[in-house]
Scaffold this active site. Structure first.
Site, PDB file in Angstrom:
ATOM      1  N   GLU A  76       0.833  -1.197   0.000  1.00 25.71           N
ATOM      2  CA  GLU A  76       0.000   0.000   0.000  1.00 25.71           C
ATOM      3  C   GLU A  76       0.867   1.245   0.000  1.00 25.71           C
ATOM      4  O   GLU A  76       0.606   2.200  -0.754  1.00 25.71           O
ATOM      5  CB  GLU A  76      -0.925  -0.008   1.212  1.00 25.71           C
ATOM      6  CG  GLU A  76      -1.821   1.223   1.276  1.00 25.71           C
ATOM      7  CD  GLU A  76      -2.508   1.383   2.614  1.00 25.71           C
ATOM      8  OE1 GLU A  76      -3.704   1.744   2.619  1.00 25.71           O
ATOM      9  OE2 GLU A  76      -1.853   1.171   3.662  1.00 25.71           O
ATOM     10  N   TRP A 102      -8.580  -1.680   0.059  1.00 33.88           N
ATOM     11  CA  TRP A 102      -9.290  -0.501  -0.440  1.00 33.88           C
ATOM     12  C   TRP A 102     -10.527  -0.862  -1.255  1.00 33.88           C
ATOM     13  O   TRP A 102     -11.223   0.041  -1.745  1.00 33.88           O
ATOM     14  CB  TRP A 102      -8.347   0.359  -1.284  1.00 33.88           C
ATOM     15  CG  TRP A 102      -7.458   1.235  -0.480  1.00 33.88           C
ATOM     16  CD1 TRP A 102      -6.162   1.002  -0.103  1.00 33.88           C
ATOM     17  CD2 TRP A 102      -7.794   2.507   0.081  1.00 33.88           C
ATOM     18  NE1 TRP A 102      -5.673   2.043   0.644  1.00 33.88           N
ATOM     19  CE2 TRP A 102      -6.655   2.991   0.773  1.00 33.88           C
ATOM     20  CE3 TRP A 102      -8.954   3.307   0.055  1.00 33.88           C
ATOM     21  CZ2 TRP A 102      -6.648   4.216   1.434  1.00 33.88           C
ATOM     22  CZ3 TRP A 102      -8.937   4.524   0.719  1.00 33.88           C
ATOM     23  CH2 TRP A 102      -7.804   4.964   1.392  1.00 33.88           C
ATOM     24  N   TYR A 161      -4.617   9.831  -1.225  1.00 38.05           N
ATOM     25  CA  TYR A 161      -3.237  10.044  -0.769  1.00 38.05           C
ATOM     26  C   TYR A 161      -2.199  10.252  -1.870  1.00 38.05           C
ATOM     27  O   TYR A 161      -1.504  11.263  -1.893  1.00 38.05           O
ATOM     28  CB  TYR A 161      -2.803   8.865   0.106  1.00 38.05           C
ATOM     29  CG  TYR A 161      -3.610   8.696   1.357  1.00 38.05           C
ATOM     30  CD1 TYR A 161      -3.352   9.462   2.488  1.00 38.05           C
ATOM     31  CD2 TYR A 161      -4.645   7.759   1.432  1.00 38.05           C
ATOM     32  CE1 TYR A 161      -4.092   9.308   3.652  1.00 38.05           C
ATOM     33  CE2 TYR A 161      -5.396   7.604   2.585  1.00 38.05           C
ATOM     34  CZ  TYR A 161      -5.116   8.379   3.694  1.00 38.05           C
ATOM     35  OH  TYR A 161      -5.862   8.225   4.836  1.00 38.05           O
ATOM     36  N   ARG A 181      12.261  23.511   9.546  1.00 33.84           N
ATOM     37  CA  ARG A 181      11.029  23.133  10.234  1.00 33.84           C
ATOM     38  C   ARG A 181       9.887  22.948   9.252  1.00 33.84           C
ATOM     39  O   ARG A 181       8.729  22.867   9.649  1.00 33.84           O
ATOM     40  CB  ARG A 181      10.687  24.197  11.278  1.00 33.84           C
ATOM     41  CG  ARG A 181      11.719  24.307  12.403  1.00 33.84           C
ATOM     42  CD  ARG A 181      11.287  25.288  13.484  1.00 33.84           C
ATOM     43  NE  ARG A 181      11.292  26.663  13.021  1.00 33.84           N
ATOM     44  CZ  ARG A 181      12.330  27.494  13.161  1.00 33.84           C
ATOM     45  NH1 ARG A 181      13.452  27.068  13.733  1.00 33.84           N
ATOM     46  NH2 ARG A 181      12.243  28.741  12.749  1.00 33.84           N
ATOM     47  N   CYS A 184      -7.007  10.049   6.476  1.00 29.12           N
ATOM     48  CA  CYS A 184      -6.956   9.881   7.931  1.00 29.12           C
ATOM     49  C   CYS A 184      -5.550  10.194   8.431  1.00 29.12           C
ATOM     50  O   CYS A 184      -5.369  11.048   9.295  1.00 29.12           O
ATOM     51  CB  CYS A 184      -7.360   8.459   8.314  1.00 29.12           C
ATOM     52  SG  CYS A 184      -9.072   8.053   7.911  1.00 29.12           S
ATOM     53  N   ARG A 213      -5.888  12.308  11.891  1.00 29.90           N
ATOM     54  CA  ARG A 213      -7.104  12.952  12.394  1.00 29.90           C
ATOM     55  C   ARG A 213      -8.106  11.939  12.928  1.00 29.90           C
ATOM     56  O   ARG A 213      -8.901  12.229  13.828  1.00 29.90           O
ATOM     57  CB  ARG A 213      -7.786  13.767  11.280  1.00 29.90           C
ATOM     58  CG  ARG A 213      -8.343  12.903  10.158  1.00 29.90           C
ATOM     59  CD  ARG A 213      -9.275  13.627   9.210  1.00 29.90           C
ATOM     60  NE  ARG A 213      -9.738  12.690   8.192  1.00 29.90           N
ATOM     61  CZ  ARG A 213     -10.817  11.925   8.313  1.00 29.90           C
ATOM     62  NH1 ARG A 213     -11.557  11.973   9.401  1.00 29.90           N
ATOM     63  NH2 ARG A 213     -11.152  11.096   7.336  1.00 29.90           N
ATOM     64  N   SER A 214      -8.087  10.718  12.364  1.00 26.97           N
ATOM     65  CA  SER A 214      -9.048   9.677  12.713  1.00 26.97           C
ATOM     66  C   SER A 214      -8.326   8.345  12.672  1.00 26.97           C
ATOM     67  O   SER A 214      -7.661   8.032  11.681  1.00 26.97           O
ATOM     68  CB  SER A 214     -10.214   9.686  11.707  1.00 26.97           C
ATOM     69  OG  SER A 214     -11.100   8.606  11.929  1.00 26.97           O
ATOM     70  N   ASP A 236      -8.780   4.193  13.379  1.00 29.14           N
ATOM     71  CA  ASP A 236      -9.428   2.915  13.693  1.00 29.14           C
ATOM     72  C   ASP A 236      -8.362   2.082  14.396  1.00 29.14           C
ATOM     73  O   ASP A 236      -7.472   1.521  13.762  1.00 29.14           O
ATOM     74  CB  ASP A 236      -9.891   2.283  12.378  1.00 29.14           C
ATOM     75  CG  ASP A 236     -10.362   0.846  12.509  1.00 29.14           C
ATOM     76  OD1 ASP A 236     -10.285   0.270  13.611  1.00 29.14           O
ATOM     77  OD2 ASP A 236     -10.791   0.274  11.485  1.00 29.14           O
ATOM     78  N   ASN A 284      -1.030   1.847   9.968  1.00 29.70           N
ATOM     79  CA  ASN A 284      -0.550   3.220   9.837  1.00 29.70           C
ATOM     80  C   ASN A 284       0.829   3.388  10.466  1.00 29.70           C
ATOM     81  O   ASN A 284       1.695   4.076   9.915  1.00 29.70           O
ATOM     82  CB  ASN A 284      -1.534   4.183  10.488  1.00 29.70           C
ATOM     83  CG  ASN A 284      -2.930   4.119   9.896  1.00 29.70           C
ATOM     84  OD1 ASN A 284      -3.916   4.152  10.642  1.00 29.70           O
ATOM     85  ND2 ASN A 284      -3.044   4.011   8.593  1.00 29.70           N
ATOM     86  N   HIS A 298     -10.356   5.799  18.044  1.00 29.93           N
ATOM     87  CA  HIS A 298     -11.565   5.070  18.388  1.00 29.93           C
ATOM     88  C   HIS A 298     -11.496   3.579  18.118  1.00 29.93           C
ATOM     89  O   HIS A 298     -10.676   3.110  17.319  1.00 29.93           O
ATOM     90  CB  HIS A 298     -12.760   5.654  17.622  1.00 29.93           C
ATOM     91  CG  HIS A 298     -12.520   5.760  16.144  1.00 29.93           C
ATOM     92  ND1 HIS A 298     -12.022   6.910  15.560  1.00 29.93           N
ATOM     93  CD2 HIS A 298     -12.683   4.871  15.119  1.00 29.93           C
ATOM     94  CE1 HIS A 298     -11.901   6.728  14.247  1.00 29.93           C
ATOM     95  NE2 HIS A 298     -12.284   5.487  13.962  1.00 29.93           N
ATOM     96  N   ALA A 348     -15.359  -1.020   8.854  1.00 28.65           N
ATOM     97  CA  ALA A 348     -16.523  -0.133   8.794  1.00 28.65           C
ATOM     98  C   ALA A 348     -16.343   0.800   7.606  1.00 28.65           C
ATOM     99  O   ALA A 348     -15.332   1.500   7.511  1.00 28.65           O
ATOM    100  CB  ALA A 348     -16.657   0.659  10.081  1.00 28.65           C
TER     101      ALA A 348
END
Length: 297
Positions: free
Chosen positions: A63, A85, A127, A159, A179, A199-200, A202, A210, A240, A296
């Site tokens: 991936e 995917w 992405y 930076r 995400c 940001r999110s 699973d 990830n 979550h 999900a």
């Protein structure tokens, strides 16, 4: 004795189960969620591939290599047996046509019928598009990865060594908005470190992927810029567990972490675009059994 670095992940599972806010989400499945979390992994001390359940690292690496091509169509992934995917274009196809095609039949058509794949296999400007072909207001495309590598080589104290995928102008056209959305890099004492903001997350299914994906990317970027891998710092926003993952999380929490494996890059390609799955050797990975759970969508 220092705790095993995977304990950070297990502590997160426990914290969500015990203290997460129960809420309905976009998918309709429901979650327990906490806001804001951070973990750190020393890439020089082992590759952070979770061991309390098997993580299919070749799928994860394939991936990441696909992201780096700038591609947005699932056809090359499915042709390699990577199905992570497929759910999103399959859902779109079913809703648009009323055809209750099975996932297996849909994927077969994606691989065997280029015209079908072109129409139904594309995820929109996800992405890879943003990483390698961000479209500016003047119509020029910007290769954020190439710019990052140049920056690490020529101005390692900057930076501004980062790239991101949240392109407001194109989010609506994406099958799934990004995400893992911001990657920032830092050079110190000959080591390249990465901070990933997500940001999110699973936590049961997605997060181990990830973490592994950002880690292998850091290894590749370090090799391309003559550095050693440093730390991976992971930070999450809405972190979550889906309600249909609670039992699996409890099962995972009964298991003790095992030593992290070692990743070796078998060659140094001429550019970041030259890596192939055969270039990665993972040794010492002896995880507990896989844990199955539904995605999900």
């Amino acid at each position: 004795m220092l705790p095993h670095p995977e304990q950070q992940y297990l502590d997160l599972l426990r914290h969500i189960l015990d203290h997460g806010d129960e809420r309905m989400d976009r998918t309709g499945v429901g979650t327990k969620s906490v806001f804001g979390w951070m973990m750190r992994f020393d890439l020089g001390a082992g590759f952070p591939l979770m061991t309390t359940k098997r993580v299919y690292w070749k799928t994860c690496f394939r991936e990441m290599l696909w992201f780096l091509t700038g591609g947005t169509n699932i056809r090359p992934l499915v042709a390699q047996g990577v199905k992570i995917w497929t759910d999103w274009p399959l859902k779109a196809y079913r809703e648009a046509t009323g055809d209750r095609i099975t996932m297996e039949a849909f994927e077969r058509r994606i691989v065997e019928e280029p015209d079908f794949a072109e129409k139904w296999g594309d995820l929109g400007p996800v992405y890879g598009k943003q990483w390698r072909r961000w479209l500016g207001p003047d119509g020029r495309e910007h290769d954020q990865i190439a710019g990052l590598i140049q920056g690490i080589r020529t101005n390692p104290a900057s930076r501004r060594l980062l790239f991101h995928a949240w392109n407001v102008a194109e989010v609506e056209g994406m099958a799934l908005p990004p995400c893992h959305m911001v990657y920032q890099f830092h050079v110190a004492r000959g080591r390249l470190s990465c901070l990933l903001y997500q940001r999110s997350a699973d936590v049961l299914l997605g997060l181990p992927f990830n973490i592994a994906g950002a880690s292998v990317l850091t290894h590749m970027l370090a090799q391309q810029t003559g550095l050693e891998p440093g730390e991976l710092v992971w930070s999450g926003g809405d972190v979550h567990l889906y309600s249909n993952h609670f039992e699996q999380a409890e099962l995972q929490l009964t298991r003790d972490p095992r030593p992290f494996p070692t990743l070796r890059l078998l060659r140094r390609p001429d550019s970041i675009d030259g890596y192939r799955i055969e270039d990665f050797e993972m040794s010492g990975y002896e995880p507990h059994a896989a844990i199955k759970a539904e995605v999900a969508v």
